[in-house]
Design a protein around this motif. Structure first.
Motif, PDB file in Angstrom:
ATOM      1  N   GLN A   4      16.784  36.949 -36.651  1.00  0.00           N
ATOM      2  CA  GLN A   4      16.102  38.240 -36.695  1.00  0.00           C
ATOM      3  C   GLN A   4      14.663  38.089 -37.178  1.00  0.00           C
ATOM      4  O   GLN A   4      13.744  38.706 -36.644  1.00  0.00           O
ATOM      5  CB  GLN A   4      16.867  39.217 -37.604  1.00  0.00           C
ATOM      6  CG  GLN A   4      16.346  40.662 -37.533  1.00  0.00           C
ATOM      7  CD  GLN A   4      16.312  41.199 -36.116  1.00  0.00           C
ATOM      8  OE1 GLN A   4      17.309  41.140 -35.389  1.00  0.00           O
ATOM      9  NE2 GLN A   4      15.158  41.727 -35.697  1.00  0.00           N
ATOM     10  N   LYS A   5      14.483  37.235 -38.193  1.00  0.00           N
ATOM     11  CA  LYS A   5      13.136  36.977 -38.713  1.00  0.00           C
ATOM     12  C   LYS A   5      12.251  36.381 -37.612  1.00  0.00           C
ATOM     13  O   LYS A   5      11.093  36.776 -37.439  1.00  0.00           O
ATOM     14  CB  LYS A   5      13.223  36.011 -39.898  1.00  0.00           C
ATOM     15  CG  LYS A   5      11.866  35.598 -40.455  1.00  0.00           C
ATOM     16  CD  LYS A   5      12.037  34.500 -41.507  1.00  0.00           C
ATOM     17  CE  LYS A   5      10.692  33.901 -41.879  1.00  0.00           C
ATOM     18  NZ  LYS A   5      10.829  32.756 -42.808  1.00  0.00           N
ATOM     19  N   LEU A   6      12.814  35.463 -36.851  1.00  0.00           N
ATOM     20  CA  LEU A   6      12.057  34.828 -35.772  1.00  0.00           C
ATOM     21  C   LEU A   6      11.716  35.822 -34.672  1.00  0.00           C
ATOM     22  O   LEU A   6      10.626  35.790 -34.096  1.00  0.00           O
ATOM     23  CB  LEU A   6      12.851  33.650 -35.186  1.00  0.00           C
ATOM     24  CG  LEU A   6      13.022  32.433 -36.093  1.00  0.00           C
ATOM     25  CD1 LEU A   6      13.941  31.413 -35.439  1.00  0.00           C
ATOM     26  CD2 LEU A   6      11.676  31.790 -36.393  1.00  0.00           C
ATOM     27  N   ARG A   7      12.662  36.716 -34.381  1.00  0.00           N
ATOM     28  CA  ARG A   7      12.408  37.743 -33.349  1.00  0.00           C
ATOM     29  C   ARG A   7      11.279  38.684 -33.789  1.00  0.00           C
ATOM     30  O   ARG A   7      10.426  39.069 -32.983  1.00  0.00           O
ATOM     31  CB  ARG A   7      13.678  38.526 -33.047  1.00  0.00           C
ATOM     32  CG  ARG A   7      14.700  37.720 -32.252  1.00  0.00           C
ATOM     33  CD  ARG A   7      15.916  38.553 -31.846  1.00  0.00           C
ATOM     34  NE  ARG A   7      16.884  37.731 -31.151  1.00  0.00           N
ATOM     35  CZ  ARG A   7      16.837  37.433 -29.857  1.00  0.00           C
ATOM     36  NH1 ARG A   7      15.845  37.914 -29.114  1.00  0.00           N
ATOM     37  NH2 ARG A   7      17.762  36.685 -29.296  1.00  0.00           N
ATOM     38  N   ASP A   8      11.284  39.018 -35.071  1.00  0.00           N
ATOM     39  CA  ASP A   8      10.214  39.885 -35.601  1.00  0.00           C
ATOM     40  C   ASP A   8       8.866  39.169 -35.508  1.00  0.00           C
ATOM     41  O   ASP A   8       7.848  39.779 -35.152  1.00  0.00           O
ATOM     42  CB  ASP A   8      10.508  40.275 -37.055  1.00  0.00           C
ATOM     43  CG  ASP A   8      11.719  41.201 -37.170  1.00  0.00           C
ATOM     44  OD1 ASP A   8      12.092  41.815 -36.140  1.00  0.00           O
ATOM     45  OD2 ASP A   8      12.292  41.302 -38.279  1.00  0.00           O
ATOM     46  N   GLN A  59       3.605  38.271 -32.917  1.00  0.00           N
ATOM     47  CA  GLN A  59       2.698  37.348 -32.242  1.00  0.00           C
ATOM     48  C   GLN A  59       2.330  37.859 -30.853  1.00  0.00           C
ATOM     49  O   GLN A  59       1.170  37.802 -30.438  1.00  0.00           O
ATOM     50  CB  GLN A  59       3.316  35.954 -32.119  1.00  0.00           C
ATOM     51  CG  GLN A  59       2.336  34.929 -31.553  1.00  0.00           C
ATOM     52  CD  GLN A  59       2.963  33.581 -31.325  1.00  0.00           C
ATOM     53  OE1 GLN A  59       3.873  33.441 -30.497  1.00  0.00           O
ATOM     54  NE2 GLN A  59       2.493  32.573 -32.051  1.00  0.00           N
ATOM     55  N   LYS A  60       3.330  38.406 -30.134  1.00  0.00           N
ATOM     56  CA  LYS A  60       3.056  38.949 -28.797  1.00  0.00           C
ATOM     57  C   LYS A  60       2.080  40.127 -28.880  1.00  0.00           C
ATOM     58  O   LYS A  60       1.150  40.238 -28.074  1.00  0.00           O
ATOM     59  CB  LYS A  60       4.357  39.391 -28.114  1.00  0.00           C
ATOM     60  CG  LYS A  60       4.159  39.863 -26.676  1.00  0.00           C
ATOM     61  CD  LYS A  60       5.465  40.265 -26.048  1.00  0.00           C
ATOM     62  CE  LYS A  60       5.252  40.676 -24.590  1.00  0.00           C
ATOM     63  NZ  LYS A  60       4.248  41.724 -24.400  1.00  0.00           N
ATOM     64  N   ALA A  61       2.294  41.000 -29.873  1.00  0.00           N
ATOM     65  CA  ALA A  61       1.395  42.157 -30.038  1.00  0.00           C
ATOM     66  C   ALA A  61      -0.020  41.683 -30.359  1.00  0.00           C
ATOM     67  O   ALA A  61      -1.005  42.209 -29.812  1.00  0.00           O
ATOM     68  CB  ALA A  61       1.920  43.059 -31.149  1.00  0.00           C
ATOM     69  N   ASP A  62      -0.135  40.661 -31.234  1.00  0.00           N
ATOM     70  CA  ASP A  62      -1.454  40.128 -31.582  1.00  0.00           C
ATOM     71  C   ASP A  62      -2.133  39.493 -30.368  1.00  0.00           C
ATOM     72  O   ASP A  62      -3.336  39.681 -30.147  1.00  0.00           O
ATOM     73  CB  ASP A  62      -1.331  39.080 -32.697  1.00  0.00           C
ATOM     74  CG  ASP A  62      -0.928  39.698 -34.037  1.00  0.00           C
ATOM     75  OD1 ASP A  62      -1.108  40.921 -34.188  1.00  0.00           O
ATOM     76  OD2 ASP A  62      -0.443  38.943 -34.904  1.00  0.00           O
TER      77      ASP A  62
END
Length: 445
Positions: free
Chosen positions: A222-226, A231-234
């Motif tokens: 879950q931490k990695l998905r967040d 990262q994708k948003a950035d």
């Protein structure tokens, strides 16, 4: 008998020289290959040591990270490359051993022939050792010309005997040297074989460690998905900023072109008015002004910048002095999240603490902006090409600055896991920009 021995010796001498002549390039080529392979191994070992250092530094901050997993993958790839290099070197050494064994065999045969011929010459010389018999041989000549030829032949025979003795000595030395080199090659082959075994063990150990980290990371899915979402948003924000900067520049170019067309049209109208007045007086026809081109024409300095930048493709320096590529260009599966695909418009470099970010080519800083949580971002323009440096903790330049090759632009930001620089190259056409694969532009390390 003397004449026959002389001819045989000369034939042996010519064959020996010919063999050495044709073998010399092959020996030189093997030595060169050996030197190149050693340099290649040294470079790979440097990469492995850097990987180990970066992983060790990362482990001080975090137990396991995706970047560590990627760095381990790189280390395994480096070790496999090293293994191939070692195997190549072993193959070269085996070739050298075979060549030297053949040399020793050939030289030994030549040595035996030379000793045999030399023995005959010594025997004949012993039989005719007195100065009286040599003088009789000369005085028995029919005329002066024949006596002179016999005298020269005696001289040449003595010289050939000396040369043959020297050749026997040098051949013996060459055989001895070849045997010593053979022994050195065999020892080196044994050392490389041991290194090969060690590298195979290291690869197996790295793969075990890689699997452990992967298992550990799956426990934090879950931490990695967040992290992946952030990262994708950035990266989406970064792409939007780049496209915005490109759109603004294109608009500015269009305005400049429009102003140039208006000035050209005004000048054409003025010329046409003058022409009309003249035509009215002379009764001639009026020519229409040529239509202005619709496409944007690049300025000469922009064309030159493009040519210079493109001519260095594949030879541009890295934007960090030391580091590893831990995320590559294009679409690829996430290293630790099943079913997640990552789309990268550039490449990511994991580097050291306080690492400097360097301009990969001379250009002009055209944009600096901040993305909250993702650090500072710099765009440097090189004609219609742009290089993008993302994820900086500090910036050393300002908009409008002319930067030189390898000039420091700032320092890399710690993103909570690693010191990572995201780097992109864009090419701008008359409509928009297209992301390029940076690995096709920078030097291969």
């Amino acid at each position: 008998m003397k004449k026959v021995s002389l001819i045989k010796f000369l034939r042996t001498l010519v064959v020996s020289a010919f063999l050495m002549l044709i073998m010399a390039p092959a020996i030189h080529m093997l030595a060169q290959n050996k030197k190149d392979l050693q340099k290649q191994r040294d470079d790979i070992n440097d990469k492995i040591e850097l990987t180990k250092k970066l992983i060790k530094e990362s482990e001080k901050q975090q137990k396991s990270t995706t970047a560590q997993l990627q760095m381990l993958s790189e280390q395994i790839a480096f070790r496999e490359e090293l293994l191939n290099s070692i195997e190549g070197d072993i193959k070269n050494i085996e070739g050298e051993i075979g060549t030297k064994e053949q040399d020793v065999k050939s030289l030994t045969t030549q040595l035996m022939d030379m000793k045999k011929e030399y023995g005959k010459m010594i025997y004949n010389g012993y039989r005719n050792r007195s100065s009286y018999s040599r003088m009789m041989y000369l005085f028995a000549s029919d005329d002066f010309n024949q006596a002179y030829k016999r005298f020269k032949m005696i001289q040449r025979y003595a010289m050939v005997r000396k040369k043959q003795a020297d050749q026997i000595t040098s051949t013996q030395i060459e055989i001895k040297n070849n045997i010593e080199r053979l022994e050195a090659d065999r020892r080196q082959k044994e050392e490389l074989a041991n290194k090969k075994v060690k590298e195979k063990d290291q690869i197996a150990e790295n793969k075990t460690e890689q699997q452990k980290k992967l298992t550990s990371l799956k426990g934090e899915e879950q931490k990695l998905r967040d992290q992946q979402k952030k990262q994708k948003a950035d990266r989406d924000k970064l792409t939007a900023k780049i496209q915005e900067a490109i759109a603004q520049e294109l608009e500015a170019e269009r305005k400049k072109a429009e102003e140039a067309r208006k000035k050209a049209a005004a000048a054409a109208n003025a010329t046409a008015s003058t022409s009309t007045s003249t035509t009215a007086k002379t009764g001639g026809s009026t020519a229409k002004p040529a239509a202005a081109p619709k496409t944007l024409e690049l300025a000469p300095e922009v064309k030159l910048a493009n040519t210079n930048f493109e001519s260095n493709k594949g030879d541009l320096p890295w934007p960090v002095s030391a580091g590893l590529i831990t995320s590559r260009f294009g679409r690829q599966p996430h290293p630790s999240l099943t079913g997640i695909e990552v789309n990268n418009n550039g490449i990511d470099f994991t580097t050291e603490k306080d690492a400097s970010v360097l301009a990969i080519y001379a250009g002009t800083v055209t944009s600096i902006f901040n993305i909250p949580g993702a650090g500072q971002n710099i765009i440097v323009t090189h004609g219609t090409y742009k290089t993008v440096y993302s994820g900086l903790a500090s910036v050393s330049v300002k908009v409008g600055d002319k930067v030189s090759l390898k000039q420091k632009l700032g320092t890399v930001l710690y993103d909570g896991e690693e010191y990572t620089l995201h780097f992109e190259i864009w090419k701008v056409n008359s409509e928009a920009g297209t992301a390029q694969n940076p690995e096709g532009w920078i030097k291969r390390k």
